[in-house]
Design a protein around this motif. Structure first.
Motif, short mmCIF file in Angstrom:
data_model
loop_
_atom_site.label_atom_id
_atom_site.label_comp_id
_atom_site.label_asym_id
_atom_site.label_seq_id
_atom_site.Cartn_x
_atom_site.Cartn_y
_atom_site.Cartn_z
N GLN A 178 0.83 -1.20 0.00
CA GLN A 178 0.00 0.00 0.00
C GLN A 178 0.87 1.26 0.00
O GLN A 178 0.59 2.21 -0.73
N ASN A 179 1.93 1.25 0.78
CA ASN A 179 2.84 2.40 0.82
C ASN A 179 3.55 2.62 -0.51
O ASN A 179 3.77 3.76 -0.93
N TYR A 180 3.92 1.54 -1.20
CA TYR A 180 4.52 1.68 -2.52
C TYR A 180 3.53 2.31 -3.49
O TYR A 180 3.85 3.24 -4.22
N GLU A 181 2.31 1.81 -3.48
CA GLU A 181 1.30 2.30 -4.40
C GLU A 181 0.94 3.76 -4.14
O GLU A 181 0.68 4.52 -5.07
N ASN A 182 0.94 4.15 -2.88
CA ASN A 182 0.58 5.53 -2.52
C ASN A 182 1.76 6.48 -2.54
O ASN A 182 1.61 7.67 -2.24
N GLY A 183 2.95 5.98 -2.87
CA GLY A 183 4.12 6.84 -2.95
C GLY A 183 4.70 7.24 -1.61
O GLY A 183 5.51 8.17 -1.54
N VAL A 184 4.29 6.57 -0.55
CA VAL A 184 4.82 6.88 0.78
C VAL A 184 6.26 6.40 0.88
O VAL A 184 7.12 7.09 1.43
N THR A 185 6.52 5.21 0.36
CA THR A 185 7.87 4.67 0.29
C THR A 185 8.09 4.11 -1.11
O THR A 185 7.13 3.91 -1.87
N SER A 186 9.34 3.84 -1.45
CA SER A 186 9.67 3.29 -2.76
C SER A 186 10.26 1.90 -2.58
O SER A 186 11.03 1.65 -1.65
N PRO A 187 9.92 1.00 -3.51
CA PRO A 187 10.48 -0.35 -3.43
C PRO A 187 11.95 -0.36 -3.84
O PRO A 187 12.41 0.55 -4.54
N ASP A 188 12.66 -1.41 -3.43
CA ASP A 188 14.02 -1.57 -3.92
C ASP A 188 13.95 -1.98 -5.40
O ASP A 188 12.87 -2.28 -5.92
N MET A 189 15.07 -1.97 -6.07
CA MET A 189 15.08 -2.23 -7.51
C MET A 189 14.58 -3.63 -7.86
O MET A 189 13.90 -3.81 -8.87
N ASP A 190 14.90 -4.61 -7.04
CA ASP A 190 14.44 -5.98 -7.32
C ASP A 190 12.92 -6.06 -7.27
O ASP A 190 12.29 -6.69 -8.12
N THR A 191 12.33 -5.42 -6.28
CA THR A 191 10.87 -5.43 -6.15
C THR A 191 10.23 -4.64 -7.28
O THR A 191 9.24 -5.09 -7.88
N ALA A 192 10.79 -3.48 -7.60
CA ALA A 192 10.26 -2.68 -8.71
C ALA A 192 10.34 -3.46 -10.02
O ALA A 192 9.40 -3.43 -10.83
N ALA A 193 11.45 -4.18 -10.22
CA ALA A 193 11.60 -4.99 -11.43
C ALA A 193 10.57 -6.12 -11.46
O ALA A 193 10.02 -6.44 -12.53
N ALA A 194 10.29 -6.71 -10.30
CA ALA A 194 9.26 -7.77 -10.23
C ALA A 194 7.89 -7.21 -10.60
O ALA A 194 7.13 -7.85 -11.33
N PHE A 195 7.58 -6.01 -10.12
CA PHE A 195 6.32 -5.36 -10.49
C PHE A 195 6.25 -5.16 -12.01
O PHE A 195 5.25 -5.47 -12.64
N ALA A 196 7.32 -4.63 -12.57
CA ALA A 196 7.35 -4.34 -14.01
C ALA A 196 7.19 -5.61 -14.84
O ALA A 196 6.46 -5.62 -15.85
N ARG A 197 7.86 -6.68 -14.44
CA ARG A 197 7.72 -7.95 -15.17
C ARG A 197 6.28 -8.45 -15.09
O ARG A 197 5.70 -8.85 -16.10
#
Length: 104
Positions: free
Chosen positions: A29-48
């Protein structure tokens, strides 16, 4: 486009998305709302998973769009989704409209 947009397009709740990625609900929820940012591995998993770029999910290219009206940004998003023949057809239509209605 955003993480929320892509999640909603897939018909997922935040809880379901968090479970898919092995995250706590609040973390997702925090990632989606821009409260915090995911690490690159998590962001890459989202993108895939959502079949897009990390920049699409987290508006990393916002500076490039600064000052461009939302309707023009939307046109660009739609254009980028078209096949090459679709892009050519759209450009031909736009050129025809511009010449008929008068360019501003």
């Amino acid at each position: 486009m955003s993480l929320k947009t892509k999640r909603v397009e897939r018909g997922l709740t935040q809880r379901e998305a968090a479970e898919i990625f092995g995250l706590k609900y609040r973390t997702y929820q925090n990632y989606e709302n821009g409260v915090t940012s995911p690490d690159m591995d998590t962001a890459a998993a989202f993108a895939r998973y959502f079949e897009c770029t990390i920049g699409d999910l987290f508006d990393l290219e916002e500076g490039a769009h600064k000052g461009i009206p939302k309707d023009e940004q939307r046109l660009l998003e739609l254009y980028r989704k078209l096949s090459e023949s679709g892009k050519a057809a759209l450009l031909a239509t736009a050129e025809g409209l511009a010449s008929t209605l008068g360019e501003r």
